[in-house]
Motif scaffolding. Structure first.
Motif, PDB file in Angstrom:
ATOM      1  N   GLN A  59       0.804  -1.215   0.000  1.00 26.53           N
ATOM      2  CA  GLN A  59       0.000   0.000   0.000  1.00 26.53           C
ATOM      3  C   GLN A  59       0.848   1.282   0.000  1.00 26.53           C
ATOM      4  O   GLN A  59       0.294   2.383   0.090  1.00 26.53           O
ATOM      5  N   GLN A  60       2.157   1.166  -0.093  1.00 31.21           N
ATOM      6  CA  GLN A  60       3.027   2.327   0.079  1.00 31.21           C
ATOM      7  C   GLN A  60       2.893   3.370  -1.031  1.00 31.21           C
ATOM      8  O   GLN A  60       3.236   4.546  -0.812  1.00 31.21           O
ATOM      9  N   MET A  61       2.377   2.996  -2.198  1.00 30.91           N
ATOM     10  CA  MET A  61       2.213   3.956  -3.278  1.00 30.91           C
ATOM     11  C   MET A  61       0.957   4.792  -3.131  1.00 30.91           C
ATOM     12  O   MET A  61       0.846   5.872  -3.730  1.00 30.91           O
ATOM     13  N   VAL A  62       0.001   4.337  -2.327  1.00 33.39           N
ATOM     14  CA  VAL A  62      -1.264   5.061  -2.193  1.00 33.39           C
ATOM     15  C   VAL A  62      -1.489   5.588  -0.776  1.00 33.39           C
ATOM     16  O   VAL A  62      -2.431   6.347  -0.559  1.00 33.39           O
ATOM     17  N   ARG A  63      -0.632   5.215   0.167  1.00 31.76           N
ATOM     18  CA  ARG A  63      -0.779   5.674   1.544  1.00 31.76           C
ATOM     19  C   ARG A  63       0.566   6.171   2.061  1.00 31.76           C
ATOM     20  O   ARG A  63       1.600   5.561   1.788  1.00 31.76           O
ATOM     21  N   PRO A  64       0.573   7.264   2.829  1.00 32.16           N
ATOM     22  CA  PRO A  64       1.844   7.825   3.333  1.00 32.16           C
ATOM     23  C   PRO A  64       2.344   7.078   4.566  1.00 32.16           C
ATOM     24  O   PRO A  64       2.490   7.649   5.653  1.00 32.16           O
ATOM     25  N   LEU A  65       2.640   5.806   4.425  1.00 30.78           N
ATOM     26  CA  LEU A  65       3.013   4.969   5.565  1.00 30.78           C
ATOM     27  C   LEU A  65       4.333   5.400   6.196  1.00 30.78           C
ATOM     28  O   LEU A  65       4.533   5.227   7.403  1.00 30.78           O
ATOM     29  N   TYR A  66       5.246   5.958   5.401  1.00 34.58           N
ATOM     30  CA  TYR A  66       6.586   6.289   5.885  1.00 34.58           C
ATOM     31  C   TYR A  66       6.772   7.797   6.067  1.00 34.58           C
ATOM     32  O   TYR A  66       7.904   8.282   6.058  1.00 34.58           O
ATOM     33  N   HIS A  67       5.686   8.500   6.262  1.00 29.84           N
ATOM     34  CA  HIS A  67       5.734   9.955   6.332  1.00 29.84           C
ATOM     35  C   HIS A  67       6.649  10.454   7.455  1.00 29.84           C
ATOM     36  O   HIS A  67       7.310  11.496   7.311  1.00 29.84           O
ATOM     37  N   TYR A  68       6.708   9.739   8.573  1.00 28.31           N
ATOM     38  CA  TYR A  68       7.468  10.195   9.732  1.00 28.31           C
ATOM     39  C   TYR A  68       8.884   9.602   9.790  1.00 28.31           C
ATOM     40  O   TYR A  68       9.607   9.856  10.761  1.00 28.31           O
ATOM     41  N   LEU A  69       9.270   8.838   8.797  1.00 27.23           N
ATOM     42  CA  LEU A  69      10.598   8.241   8.805  1.00 27.23           C
ATOM     43  C   LEU A  69      11.604   9.133   8.087  1.00 27.23           C
ATOM     44  O   LEU A  69      11.277   9.767   7.089  1.00 27.23           O
ATOM     45  N   PRO A  70      12.841   9.184   8.568  1.00 25.93           N
ATOM     46  CA  PRO A  70      13.891   9.988   7.900  1.00 25.93           C
ATOM     47  C   PRO A  70      14.450   9.230   6.699  1.00 25.93           C
ATOM     48  O   PRO A  70      15.531   8.637   6.765  1.00 25.93           O
ATOM     49  N   LEU A  71      13.730   9.260   5.605  1.00 25.60           N
ATOM     50  CA  LEU A  71      14.118   8.490   4.421  1.00 25.60           C
ATOM     51  C   LEU A  71      15.362   9.077   3.746  1.00 25.60           C
ATOM     52  O   LEU A  71      15.534  10.303   3.684  1.00 25.60           O
ATOM     53  N   ASP A  72      16.216   8.195   3.263  1.00 27.85           N
ATOM     54  CA  ASP A  72      17.381   8.566   2.452  1.00 27.85           C
ATOM     55  C   ASP A  72      18.368   9.495   3.160  1.00 27.85           C
ATOM     56  O   ASP A  72      19.085  10.267   2.534  1.00 27.85           O
ATOM     57  N   ARG A  73      18.393   9.448   4.463  1.00 24.76           N
ATOM     58  CA  ARG A  73      19.438  10.149   5.216  1.00 24.76           C
ATOM     59  C   ARG A  73      19.701   9.373   6.504  1.00 24.76           C
ATOM     60  O   ARG A  73      18.813   8.701   7.030  1.00 24.76           O
ATOM     61  N   ARG A  74      20.900   9.447   6.979  1.00 26.02           N
ATOM     62  CA  ARG A  74      21.305   8.644   8.130  1.00 26.02           C
ATOM     63  C   ARG A  74      20.955   9.321   9.451  1.00 26.02           C
ATOM     64  O   ARG A  74      21.141  10.518   9.610  1.00 26.02           O
ATOM     65  N   HIS A  75      20.444   8.511  10.359  1.00 30.36           N
ATOM     66  CA  HIS A  75      20.060   8.970  11.685  1.00 30.36           C
ATOM     67  C   HIS A  75      21.021   8.358  12.696  1.00 30.36           C
ATOM     68  O   HIS A  75      21.202   7.143  12.734  1.00 30.36           O
ATOM     69  N   VAL A  76      21.661   9.193  13.521  1.00 34.29           N
ATOM     70  CA  VAL A  76      22.600   8.715  14.535  1.00 34.29           C
ATOM     71  C   VAL A  76      21.840   8.415  15.825  1.00 34.29           C
ATOM     72  O   VAL A  76      21.017   9.221  16.279  1.00 34.29           O
ATOM     73  N   HIS A  77      22.121   7.234  16.409  1.00 34.59           N
ATOM     74  CA  HIS A  77      21.379   6.800  17.594  1.00 34.59           C
ATOM     75  C   HIS A  77      22.352   6.215  18.613  1.00 34.59           C
ATOM     76  O   HIS A  77      23.267   5.469  18.246  1.00 34.59           O
ATOM     77  N   PRO A  78      22.157   6.522  19.921  1.00 35.14           N
ATOM     78  CA  PRO A  78      23.042   5.944  20.939  1.00 35.14           C
ATOM     79  C   PRO A  78      22.855   4.437  21.039  1.00 35.14           C
ATOM     80  O   PRO A  78      21.736   3.928  20.967  1.00 35.14           O
ATOM     81  N   ALA A  79      23.953   3.715  21.205  1.00 33.44           N
ATOM     82  CA  ALA A  79      23.915   2.256  21.184  1.00 33.44           C
ATOM     83  C   ALA A  79      23.139   1.677  22.360  1.00 33.44           C
ATOM     84  O   ALA A  79      22.584   0.584  22.258  1.00 33.44           O
ATOM     85  N   GLU A  80      23.081   2.384  23.484  1.00 30.48           N
ATOM     86  CA  GLU A  80      22.414   1.817  24.657  1.00 30.48           C
ATOM     87  C   GLU A  80      20.890   1.916  24.597  1.00 30.48           C
ATOM     88  O   GLU A  80      20.186   1.258  25.388  1.00 30.48           O
ATOM     89  N   ASP A  81      20.362   2.710  23.675  1.00 30.29           N
ATOM     90  CA  ASP A  81      18.907   2.886  23.570  1.00 30.29           C
ATOM     91  C   ASP A  81      18.341   2.028  22.441  1.00 30.29           C
ATOM     92  O   ASP A  81      18.847   2.068  21.316  1.00 30.29           O
ATOM     93  N   PRO A  82      17.272   1.260  22.703  1.00 32.17           N
ATOM     94  CA  PRO A  82      16.665   0.460  21.635  1.00 32.17           C
ATOM     95  C   PRO A  82      15.934   1.334  20.624  1.00 32.17           C
ATOM     96  O   PRO A  82      15.443   2.421  20.954  1.00 32.17           O
TER      97      PRO A  82
END
Length: 228
Positions: A59-82
């Motif tokens: 359904q990804q072509m007709v619904r904005p399922l990934y609207h809140y995701l940082p697509l096509d760029r890298r997100h840095v996250h601390p290793a201790e946090d899930p």
């Protein structure tokens, strides 16, 4: 140093600037809060492990399922946090804009092991009523399993192809999302055993295929993953 010459009533100043010594460069960089040796700093910075996640949903072509995701760029996250995935923005690191997704669907946790100098990752099912599959095996509620270098995760109509790019840093890692044009099942050669909704009030775990045994997860209130 400077000199001057006077010609046709025009004053001409000639400056000769002597090169700065290493000590002077350091003092100037310190006073301006600028790294006087940026190249050396870049060379000594540790390379982070990158967790690549390729998403697919029919359904990804007709619904904005990934609207809140940082697509096509890298997100840095601390290793201790899930990394928590779900529809609840307050409880999850990354949100899927889909009412059929559980409030907290699953988590990815980095961990360290004595057998490897690199960061490793594990997946944990956080949904009470949703099925999470890894390599054809079902993970029940709060069950967890270590991720191989490349693996396909599935829940509901979602397919996530996850692979790791090793790095040296141990206190943080990067996450990079991209959207797949075709089902990753074709690439991995896996079938799709569960295509039913995964919302908290929907599918019961008993409706999914029989689970393959995995290590039992922590209590419901403790979602952090610890692997020996």
């Amino acid at each position: 140093m400077f000199g001057y010459s006077k010609r046709n009533r025009d004053l001409k100043l000639t400056f000769q600037i002597a090169p700065f010594s290493s000590a002077q460069q350091w003092l100037i960089g310190t006073s301006l809060n600028v790294d006087p040796h940026p190249f050396e700093t870049a060379c000594t910075e540790e390379l982070r492990t990158c967790l690549h996640i390729r998403l697919f949903n029919p359904q990804q072509m007709v619904r904005p399922l990934y609207h809140y995701l940082p697509l096509d760029r890298r997100h840095v996250h601390p290793a201790e946090d899930p990394l928590r995935f779900g529809r609840d923005a307050q409880a999850c690191t990354f949100v899927l804009a889909d009412p059929r997704v559980s409030r907290k669907q699953f988590a990815l946790q980095a961990f360290r092991s004595a057998r490897s100098s690199e960061l490793l990752f594990a997946v944990q099912n956080l949904s009470r009523t949703g099925c999470l599959f890894m390599k054809g095996a079902q993970l029940g509620y709060l069950e967890r399993a270590e991720l191989p270098d490349k693996v396909l995760l599935r829940f509901g109509e979602y397919e996530l192809l996850v692979w790791q790019q090793p790095g040296e840093a141990r206190d943080s890692f990067e996450v990079e999302f991209e959207v797949a044009r075709v089902s990753p099942c074709q690439e991995m050669g896996e079938g799709v055993p569960c295509r039913l909704p995964v919302m908290d009030t929907g599918l019961l775990v008993s409706q999914c295929p029989v689970s393959i045994s995995h290590s039992q997860g922590p209590s419901e209130t403790d979602e952090r993953i610890y692997l020996s």
